[in-house]
Design an enzyme around this catalytic site. Structure first.
Site, PDB file in Angstrom:
ATOM      1  CG  ASP A  21       3.777   6.742  16.303  1.00 11.09           C
ATOM      2  OD1 ASP A  21       3.193   7.627  15.638  1.00 11.09           O
ATOM      3  OD2 ASP A  21       3.261   6.195  17.302  1.00 11.09           O
ATOM      4  CG  HIS A  38       2.630  13.075   7.798  1.00 14.95           C
ATOM      5  ND1 HIS A  38       2.835  12.113   8.752  1.00 14.95           N
ATOM      6  CD2 HIS A  38       1.354  13.526   7.980  1.00 14.95           C
ATOM      7  CE1 HIS A  38       1.734  11.980   9.489  1.00 14.95           C
ATOM      8  NE2 HIS A  38       0.828  12.832   9.046  1.00 14.95           N
ATOM      9  CD1 TRP A  70      -7.617   2.804   5.314  1.00 11.50           C
ATOM     10  CD2 TRP A  70      -7.574   4.575   3.950  1.00 11.50           C
ATOM     11  NE1 TRP A  70      -6.914   2.445   4.184  1.00 11.50           N
ATOM     12  CE2 TRP A  70      -6.874   3.511   3.321  1.00 11.50           C
ATOM     13  CE3 TRP A  70      -7.673   5.802   3.278  1.00 11.50           C
ATOM     14  CZ2 TRP A  70      -6.280   3.633   2.068  1.00 11.50           C
ATOM     15  CZ3 TRP A  70      -7.085   5.918   2.028  1.00 11.50           C
ATOM     16  CH2 TRP A  70      -6.398   4.841   1.437  1.00 11.50           C
ATOM     17  CG  LEU A 132      17.730  -2.274   2.352  1.00 10.83           C
ATOM     18  CD1 LEU A 132      18.279  -2.818   3.667  1.00 10.83           C
ATOM     19  CD2 LEU A 132      17.318  -0.821   2.543  1.00 10.83           C
TER      20      LEU A 132
END
Ligand code: IPE
Ligand code: IPE
Ligand code: MG
Length: 244
Positions: A21, A38, A70, A132
């Site tokens: 975040d 982003h 959304w 991983l």
């Protein structure tokens, strides 16, 4: 099960989950459009996958797009989907060179066909990798995941392949998108927010939580190690009591 990193002198959680975040706030602070926040954030994901594995983490789950996201402007959702398309395509190459297995959780039926195809391909070509396990939560909502699981359980009871008496906690876990993946040991949510925002409510029942102030695009290996140190200072009791 934690494993021990001699060099760092730390117990390493087997599974770390991250709510990435703060991309928007990072962009604002740098006076650039949100989309740049982003894209900076998506670069950090790539690096953290490598860092996580190098310190001994076996499973890394990241919250990339929620069922609630959304609600954002069509411009922002469009930019996120474009970023995602590019990210997933690039991930195919990186996953194989890093021996990384990729799994996507969330409601795929809500994603565009081309994204679903890329995901299927990515999961298929990395399924035998032994490094991983990288889990990407995409169009993921914890309540939605439980709802879809309950519908499947209901359908299996109706078609006779499942009896209500056979429902156990393990069976419910096996109907979730995260089947086969151990529950997270440590949850990190960056940017100082202290809420789950519908992330893995079933799986996080006994997870340790850590909420650093750092914004996701500024997260790095040092921040990850800080989180693991915090985890080492916690005493996990699972409802039991430490012997005096
Ligand atoms: C997290 O960053 C990324 C996604 C939800 C896709 P945000 O976009 O939520 O950043 P803030 O919370 O506005 O700073
Ligand atoms: C949670 O972050 C979702 C992801 C990081 C993908 P949000 O920024 O969307 O959550 P809220 O709206 O602050 O709860
Ligand atoms: Mg946010």
């Amino acid at each position: 099960m934690d494993n021990y990193n001699e060099e760092l002198g730390l117990r390493i959680p087997e599974h770390v989950a991250i709510i990435m975040d703060g991309n928007g706030r990072w962009a604002k602070a740098h006076l650039v459009p949100r989309n740049m926040g982003h894209s900076a954030g998506s670069k950090v994901v790539e690096q953290i996958c490598e860092d996580a594995y190098n310190i001994g983490i076996k499973y890394l789950t990241v919250y990339a797009f929620s069922t609630e996201n959304w609600k954002r402007s069509s411009e922002e959702v469009g930019a996120l989907m474009l970023l995602l398309r590019n990210y997933l395509k690039d991930c195919i190459k990186r996953a194989n060179s890093n021996n990384m297995r990729v799994i996507v959780i969330g409601d795929k039926s809500g994603l565009s066909d081309d994204i679903v195809e890329t995901i299927q391909h990515l999961e298929e070509v990395t399924k035998d990798n032994t490094g991983l396990t990288f889990v990407i939560a995409l169009n993921y909502g914890g309540r939605d995941e439980l709802l879809r699981a309950m519908k499947k359980i209901g359908a299996d009871i109706q078609n006779g392949s499942l009896s209500p008496d056979a429902i156990t906690e393990q069976l419910i876990s096996d109907y979730l998108d995260t089947r086969g993946i151990p529950d997270p040991d440590l949850l990190i949510r960056t940017s100082g927010e202290q809420r789950l925002s519908n992330f893995l409510p079933w799986q996080l029942a006994y997870t340790e939580f850590y909420f650093p102030e750092v914004l996701w695009p500024d997260f790095n290996k040092d921040e990850l190690i800080k989180a693991v140190k915090k985890y080492n200072s916690r005493e996990r009791r699972f409802g039991g009591r430490k012997e005096e």
